[in-house]
Write an enzyme that holds these catalytic residues in place. Structure first.
Site, mmCIF file in Angstrom:
data_model
loop_
_atom_site.group_PDB
_atom_site.id
_atom_site.type_symbol
_atom_site.label_atom_id
_atom_site.label_comp_id
_atom_site.label_asym_id
_atom_site.label_seq_id
_atom_site.Cartn_x
_atom_site.Cartn_y
_atom_site.Cartn_z
ATOM 1 N N GLU A 183 0.759 -1.329 0.035
ATOM 2 C CA GLU A 183 -0.009 0.085 0.040
ATOM 3 C C GLU A 183 0.682 1.366 0.037
ATOM 4 O OE1 GLU A 183 -2.728 -0.460 3.264
ATOM 5 O OE2 GLU A 183 -3.574 -2.267 2.552
ATOM 6 N N ASN A 229 2.224 -4.978 -3.479
ATOM 7 C CA ASN A 229 0.646 -5.483 -2.928
ATOM 8 C C ASN A 229 -0.119 -3.996 -2.565
ATOM 9 O OD1 ASN A 229 -1.177 -7.522 -2.167
ATOM 10 N ND2 ASN A 229 -1.113 -6.827 -0.191
ATOM 11 N N HIS A 252 -10.628 -5.881 -2.437
ATOM 12 C CA HIS A 252 -11.545 -5.798 -1.501
ATOM 13 C C HIS A 252 -12.587 -4.814 -2.373
ATOM 14 C CE1 HIS A 252 -9.271 -7.167 1.643
ATOM 15 N NE2 HIS A 252 -8.234 -6.355 1.274
ATOM 16 N N GLU A 286 -6.330 -10.732 -1.507
ATOM 17 C CA GLU A 286 -7.144 -10.346 -0.344
ATOM 18 C C GLU A 286 -8.522 -10.321 -0.773
ATOM 19 O OE1 GLU A 286 -5.761 -6.992 1.969
ATOM 20 O OE2 GLU A 286 -3.648 -7.476 1.889
ATOM 21 N N ASP A 306 -12.288 -9.966 -1.168
ATOM 22 C CA ASP A 306 -13.800 -10.294 -0.715
ATOM 23 C C ASP A 306 -14.666 -9.346 -1.182
ATOM 24 O OD1 ASP A 306 -12.677 -7.745 0.590
ATOM 25 O OD2 ASP A 306 -12.535 -8.662 2.674
HETATM 26 O O1 G3I Z 1 -6.279 -8.799 18.636
HETATM 27 C C1 G3I Z 1 -6.737 -7.341 19.235
HETATM 28 C C2 G3I Z 1 -7.517 -7.528 20.447
HETATM 29 O O2 G3I Z 1 -6.867 -8.234 21.508
HETATM 30 C C3 G3I Z 1 -8.080 -6.363 20.932
HETATM 31 O O3 G3I Z 1 -9.078 -6.346 21.817
HETATM 32 C C4 G3I Z 1 -8.725 -5.497 19.499
HETATM 33 C C5 G3I Z 1 -9.138 -4.192 19.999
HETATM 34 O O4 G3I Z 1 -8.303 -3.114 19.677
HETATM 35 O O5 G3I Z 1 -7.832 -5.583 18.765
HETATM 36 C C6 G3I Z 1 -7.376 -6.573 18.062
HETATM 37 O O6 G3I Z 1 -6.427 -6.333 16.980
HETATM 38 C C7 G3I Z 1 -7.159 -6.116 15.792
HETATM 39 C C8 G3I Z 1 -6.690 -7.109 14.754
HETATM 40 O O7 G3I Z 1 -7.121 -6.505 13.465
HETATM 41 C C9 G3I Z 1 -7.021 -8.544 15.035
HETATM 42 O O8 G3I Z 1 -8.699 -8.403 14.912
HETATM 43 C C10 G3I Z 1 -6.667 -4.654 15.507
HETATM 44 O O9 G3I Z 1 -6.923 -3.665 16.205
HETATM 45 C C11 G3I Z 1 -7.099 -4.394 14.136
HETATM 46 O O10 G3I Z 1 -6.452 -3.186 13.545
HETATM 47 C C12 G3I Z 1 -6.585 -5.449 13.133
HETATM 48 O O11 G3I Z 1 -7.213 -4.948 11.664
HETATM 49 C C13 G3I Z 1 -6.706 -5.785 10.868
HETATM 50 C C14 G3I Z 1 -6.193 -4.466 9.752
HETATM 51 O O12 G3I Z 1 -5.634 -5.384 8.811
HETATM 52 C C15 G3I Z 1 -5.048 -3.621 10.255
HETATM 53 O O13 G3I Z 1 -3.921 -4.601 10.269
HETATM 54 C C16 G3I Z 1 -7.513 -6.598 10.264
HETATM 55 O O14 G3I Z 1 -7.826 -7.887 11.031
HETATM 56 C C17 G3I Z 1 -7.050 -7.196 8.761
HETATM 57 O O15 G3I Z 1 -7.968 -7.992 8.159
HETATM 58 C C18 G3I Z 1 -6.668 -6.162 7.824
HETATM 59 O O16 G3I Z 1 -6.166 -6.547 6.638
HETATM 60 C C19 G3I Z 1 -5.611 -5.683 5.694
HETATM 61 C C20 G3I Z 1 -4.511 -6.090 4.951
HETATM 62 O O17 G3I Z 1 -3.461 -6.384 5.999
HETATM 63 C C21 G3I Z 1 -3.896 -5.131 4.096
HETATM 64 N N1 G3I Z 1 -5.148 -4.853 3.232
HETATM 65 C C22 G3I Z 1 -6.143 -4.383 3.742
HETATM 66 C C23 G3I Z 1 -6.688 -5.419 4.754
HETATM 67 C C24 G3I Z 1 -8.162 -5.317 5.429
HETATM 68 O O18 G3I Z 1 -8.020 -3.863 6.127
#
Ligand code: G3I
Length: 446
Positions: A161, A203, A240, A269, A271
């Site tokens: 990104e 990516n 996405h 990715e 969806d």
């Molecule tokens: O695991 C913690 C949990 O312990 C905590 O209570 C909670 C509240 O803050 O957060 C949880 O972590 C979250 C994690 O996902 C797991 O669910 C993070 O805050 C959250 O920021 C994270 O979001 C991820 C996001 O990337 C940011 O890294 C998404 O799961 C993930 O699907 C998403 O994936 C991205 C790709 O890496 C790049 N392209 C876009 C894609 C979608 O946004």
């Protein structure tokens, strides 16, 4: 009652009597050997079918059951991000990432690495860095992580990104970008040195529509990297989609044009928010676009069940919250089972190899095209002192070249291209005047 047999291009057929919507009985032939899982079917097409996996779901038996059965490629959804792997500077924590990598490998699945360098999900210590200290820390992260996983990763998202949304077509501002425009190529070189066996990908998202400025910006960067020998092997399209950002009708063109640069393409990715047949059709279109491009290695969906998705309320995945197959699953499996394993002829498909016996080979591939002109690229192999003849047809005119020393005959239609010391790939722009036929190329040793 009229019986018809729908022909299927597979050898063994079984016939099933089904009731047609009209009430008439129709004899439908279906392939006896049709694969029944996404991974197996994709493998028959020389591709993979993957999913993002979360380490904390590996104890959920429904989740793991679907994962093990359907997918042959795995991406860690969050566990290989910078904040997860290097929470304190130079102190690495591979535990959660290893759970995913080990599970995948124990099940005979491959792994995509996601992601070595990104403006987002940086640990606090990195967010506060800048300049040469940040550049060194980023390269240290790339080197240490790619070395740790050397030999275990099919493809790495080396940089994620890095381009801006909107109309600029330029880079996104970030602390990494402010270390200098060459931060991306520096990351790729470090990754290659650390794991020469992994494919190295750039990516990004919103790069699916060929006419978008962001797509064009990434294309130009990849073209430049290939020209200058920066080690890039693939481009990942996150894909996405939702109603405001639907699957573009020119998706195949986008994938093919990138592939024509000499890189693999991967849908990384996927969806698609929605439900029912609308969602199913869009999924089918994405899979068909990948199957139509020989350098499209495979498709990864961003999660297993709708409830596992980062945007669960949009029900964007192939399995419902209970793990049942959705219409979108059936359309993807059917697109895979009915797909071709070779690249069909397309207007932009590459390769016109010529003169194989002459000591060198020139291969033409089509590049970008516009209403009045198009770009072509020639890749030469077999000799360093090559002379390539490019012949266009009237009223076409070559109006620009790059990476070659070129001259023309008096007609202006025949160009002689020689090396200019900058490698064996060169390009040119043809003003076509309404004639869009492909130029021909031939090679001799001078
Ligand atoms: O695991 C913690 C949990 O312990 C905590 O209570 C909670 C509240 O803050 O957060 C949880 O972590 C979250 C994690 O996902 C797991 O669910 C993070 O805050 C959250 O920021 C994270 O979001 C991820 C996001 O990337 C940011 O890294 C998404 O799961 C993930 O699907 C998403 O994936 C991205 C790709 O890496 C790049 N392209 C876009 C894609 C979608 O946004």
């Amino acid at each position: 009652m009229k019986l018809t047999v729908k022909s299927v291009s597979r050898v063994a057929l079984v016939s099933t009597l089904v009731a047609a919507a009209t009430g008439a009985a129709v004899l439908v032939a279906s392939p006896a050997s049709a694969a029944t899982t996404l991974g197996a079917s994709a493998a028959e097409r020389g591709r993979y079918f993957g999913t993002a996996v979360a380490a904390n779901k590996l104890s959920d038996s429904t989740y793991v059951g679907i994962l093990n059965r359907e997918f042959d490629m795995v991406t860690a959804e969050n566990e290989m991000k910078i904040d997860a792997l290097e929470p304190q500077q130079n102190q690495f924590n591979y535990a959660n990432a290893d759970r995913i990598v080990n599970h995948a490998r124990n099940q005979g699945k491959k792994v995509r690495g996601h992601t070595l360098a990104w403006h987002s999900q940086q640990p606090g210590w990195m967010q506060n860095m800048s300049g040469s200290a940040l550049r060194s820390a980023m390269l240290n992260h790339v080197t240490k992580v790619a070395t740790y996983y050397r030999g275990k990763i099919h493809s790495w998202d080396v940089v994620n990104e890095a381009f801006a949304d909107g109309s600029s077509g330029g880079r996104r501002d970030s602390n990494l970008q402010r270390t200098g425009n060459d931060w991306i190529e520096a990351a790729f070189r470090a990754a290659r040195a650390a794991d020469p066996g992994a494919k190295l990908c750039y990516n990004d998202y919103n790069t699916d529509n060929w006419s978008h400025a962001k797509t064009q910006g990434v294309y130009r960067m990849v073209q430049d990297f290939k020209t200058r020998g920066v080690p890039i092997d693939c481009v990942g399209f996150q894909a996405h989609f939702n109603s405001g950002n639907p699957v573009p009708s020119n998706y195949h063109t986008t994938l093919q044009n990138f592939a024509n640069l000499g890189v693999d393409v991967q849908i990384t990715e996927l969806d698609i928010e929605g439900s029912g047949s609308t969602q199913a059709q869009q999924y089918q279109g994405v899979v068909q676009a990948c199957l139509a491009v020989s350098r499209c290695n495979g498709v990864t969906v961003w999660g297993i069940r709708d409830s596992d998705s980062w945007r669960a309320s949009g029900t964007p995945l192939l399995f419902d919250g209970s793990g049942n197959k959705k219409a979108a699953y059936n359309s993807v499996l059917s697109a895979l089972n009915n797909g071709s394993s070779t690249n069909p002829t397309t207007p932009t498909s590459p390769t016109t190899p010529t003169n194989p016996g002459g000591g060198c080979t020139a291969t033409y591939s089509a590049g970008q095209s516009w209403s009045d002109r198009f770009n072509g690229q020639v890749t030469v192999s077999g000799a360093s002192n090559w002379i390539v003849t490019v012949t266009t047809s009237s009223p076409q005119k070559i109006i620009a070249t790059w990476n070659t020393a070129a001259s023309w005959d008096s007609s202006g239609n025949v160009m002689t291209a020689r090396p200019n010391g900058n490698g064996d790939v060169f390009g040119f722009t043809v003003q076509h005047g309404g004639n869009t036929s492909r130029p021909t190329v031939s090679c001799r040793v001078g």
